[in-house]
Design an enzyme around this catalytic site. Structure first.
Site, mmCIF file in Angstrom:
data_model
loop_
_atom_site.group_PDB
_atom_site.id
_atom_site.type_symbol
_atom_site.label_atom_id
_atom_site.label_comp_id
_atom_site.label_asym_id
_atom_site.label_seq_id
_atom_site.Cartn_x
_atom_site.Cartn_y
_atom_site.Cartn_z
ATOM 1 N N ASP A 144 47.958 41.303 80.069
ATOM 2 C CA ASP A 144 46.714 41.232 80.836
ATOM 3 C C ASP A 144 45.795 42.412 80.546
ATOM 4 O O ASP A 144 46.145 43.345 79.820
ATOM 5 C CB ASP A 144 47.038 41.146 82.328
ATOM 6 C CG ASP A 144 46.278 40.024 83.012
ATOM 7 O OD1 ASP A 144 45.103 39.806 82.663
ATOM 8 O OD2 ASP A 144 46.851 39.360 83.889
ATOM 9 N N GLY A 169 55.486 54.312 74.474
ATOM 10 C CA GLY A 169 55.857 54.217 73.067
ATOM 11 C C GLY A 169 56.927 55.225 72.712
ATOM 12 O O GLY A 169 57.134 56.218 73.417
ATOM 13 N N GLU A 192 54.134 51.786 85.313
ATOM 14 C CA GLU A 192 54.371 52.548 84.087
ATOM 15 C C GLU A 192 55.879 52.562 83.820
ATOM 16 O O GLU A 192 56.669 52.968 84.685
ATOM 17 C CB GLU A 192 53.853 53.983 84.221
ATOM 18 C CG GLU A 192 52.352 54.104 84.387
ATOM 19 C CD GLU A 192 51.598 53.953 83.065
ATOM 20 O OE1 GLU A 192 52.220 54.154 82.000
ATOM 21 O OE2 GLU A 192 50.386 53.658 83.106
#
Length: 279
Positions: A144, A169, A192
């Site tokens: 999204d 990452g 997160e």
């Protein structure tokens, strides 16, 4: 192009030992192997992490190939009309035409940025978002608006990555796991997830949940505390734990945690399922 997986792994490990000697002027089989792996990650034939016999395994050599690609590539101008840039990694769709998109069977909304070597599966919907190198997004998933899929993050099939979500990452250290979201998961807005956390199949992560390798994940029913993984089919919301008492005996500040409040049921699933009309 070198296609044999064992041969590629051998070449990459050799290149890694000689990485200080590599540059944008380097040529030969080592450079060919680096670029071959990037192309095969882009098509989903090679993944940074794979589930083998029920356990996730990180292919360190694939991560090495991504890092080495920065050594052998020069920066160049990327003439994207939405976001002109100067980088060493091209955008995934730089040379695509309508036939390529039609054959890929996914939908890319204007503003979605995907870098080369990230894989996008069939029936995926990419809203304006950012997907970094080496990421893998499996069939039927929706990413999204404002979501950030970090380098090497692995997202399973039929997931919903809500607006503003960040999946961390990881390229270094090499042995570190990427963030892994297994199949049929819902990740709520502005959550997160970082530091190699694995979210088990079918789980629902509520809004604003912060998960890292040191985050305490508390099962409200059993009192169990776990780290680094969300068990399959868990419903997780933000929470807090009482803090350690201060030296003067006053209550200390509470500490953030994540709380498993229940297992996914039909009511939860009906609220978090992906609208098929969006396909």
């Amino acid at each position: 192009m070198i296609k044999d997986r064992m041969q590629l792994e051998t070449f990459i490990n050799q290149a890694w030992e000689k990485k200080d000697q590599l540059s944008s002027s380097s040529t030969g089989e080592l450079v060919e192997a680096i670029r071959s792996i990037m192309v095969q990650m882009d098509s989903g034939k090679i993944r940074v992490a794979e589930k083998v016999n029920g356990n996730w395994t990180v292919n360190e050599w694939a991560k090495k190939a991504i890092l080495l690609s920065f050594k052998v590539n020069d920066c160049f101008m990327i003439n994207d009309p939405q976001s002109p840039s100067f980088d060493k990694i091209p955008l995934k769709f730089d040379e695509w035409n309508e036939d390529f998109f039609a054959g890929a069977h996914f939908r890319i909304v204007p503003g979605a940025i995907v870098r080369h070597s990230a894989y996008i599966g069939k029936n995926v919907v990419m809203m304006p978002s950012f997907t970094n190198v080496g990421a893998f997004i499996d069939d039927g998933t929706m990413v999204d608006t404002g979501a950030r899929i970090g380098s090497c993050a692995q997202v399973g099939a039929n997931c919903h990555i809500s607006g503003g979500v960040g999946l961390g990452g990881v390229l270094e250290p090499l042995q570190a796991n990427p963030v892994i979201i297994e199949d049929n998961c819902f990740i709520g807005a502005n959550s997160e997830i970082a530091e190699g956390v694995i979210v088990g199949e079918g789980s629902v992560i509520g809004m604003n949940v912060m998960l890292g390798s040191s985050t305490k994940i508390v099962n409200r029913d059993t009192g169990e505390i776990i780290y680094g993984r969300v068990p399959p089919y868990s419903v997780v919301v933000p929470g807090s734990l009482p803090g350690k008492a201060l030296p003067n005996g006053d209550p200390g500040p509470s500490l953030a945690c994540a709380v498993i409040i229940k297992q996914v049921d039909e009511k939860t699933r009906s609220k978090t399922s992906i609208n098929e009309l969006l396909r």
